[in-house]
Design a protein around this motif. Sequence first.
Motif, PDB file in Angstrom:
ATOM      1  N   SER A 123       0.035 -22.072  18.793  1.00  0.00           N
ATOM      2  CA  SER A 123      -0.267 -20.972  18.555  1.00  0.00           C
ATOM      3  C   SER A 123      -0.598 -21.336  17.230  1.00  0.00           C
ATOM      4  O   SER A 123      -0.963 -19.775  16.071  1.00  0.00           O
ATOM      5  CB  SER A 123       0.849 -20.030  18.210  1.00  0.00           C
ATOM      6  N   GLY A 124      -1.440 -21.520  16.531  1.00  0.00           N
ATOM      7  CA  GLY A 124      -2.016 -21.790  14.967  1.00  0.00           C
ATOM      8  C   GLY A 124      -3.212 -21.293  14.694  1.00  0.00           C
ATOM      9  O   GLY A 124      -3.759 -20.089  16.109  1.00  0.00           O
ATOM     10  N   LEU A 125      -3.708 -21.002  13.770  1.00  0.00           N
ATOM     11  CA  LEU A 125      -4.596 -20.179  13.295  1.00  0.00           C
ATOM     12  C   LEU A 125      -5.168 -21.106  12.993  1.00  0.00           C
ATOM     13  O   LEU A 125      -5.368 -21.923  12.959  1.00  0.00           O
ATOM     14  CB  LEU A 125      -3.534 -19.500  11.243  1.00  0.00           C
ATOM     15  N   ASP A 126      -6.691 -20.010  12.880  1.00  0.00           N
ATOM     16  CA  ASP A 126      -7.736 -20.177  12.808  1.00  0.00           C
ATOM     17  C   ASP A 126      -7.299 -21.820  11.594  1.00  0.00           C
ATOM     18  O   ASP A 126      -6.926 -21.522  10.733  1.00  0.00           O
ATOM     19  CB  ASP A 126      -8.848 -19.712  11.672  1.00  0.00           C
TER      20      ASP A 126
END
Length: 188
Positions: free
Chosen positions: A22-25
């Motif tokens: 669920s990492g970010l950009d």
Amino acid sequence: VASALDRETAAFQVVNVLAIDSGLDPGKKSSTGTLSVTILDVNDNIPICSPTIYMAEISEDASQGTAVASLNCIDNDDDPAAVNNQITYSLLGPDGLGSFVVDSVTGQVDLSATPALDAETQDSYELLISVVDNGSPSLSSIATVYVTITGVNEDPPSFSTDTYAASVAEDEDINTVITDVSASDPDI
């Protein structure tokens, strides 16, 4: 489990697994893997005999160990431990007990030692053979062997009386019946 499983249809299932974080950009990361699943057998198939009815004929003077019938039975459970698909045969009573024996492993039906067969006393037998697998709980079926006993000429005919007496005039016509005699033969 999304659908019914049956070891006899597919012993293994391969499941592809996808994990996404669920990492970010600048973007999510993912990874794939495989899961191999072995389907274990349950005892869900009864023993099947083909045919279920056997016909046999044996002479009343056949010797001990004479083959009568050979049962052809299988259990379709796919059990690597050879428990659910292992079959045991046994002769159910009362007809034929003592006169016939069934091999518990092979299903071969043979003539046993005693009592001797006598077609004049009993000219047929209906043998009920229990076919049981070794699963838990065990499943079973029945095979039937019809045995016809054929007689042999073992007894001479005997007259109804030891002596017959009759009188006839010397001028009697040819082919005149003088008296009746009676004889019987206990053999069939």
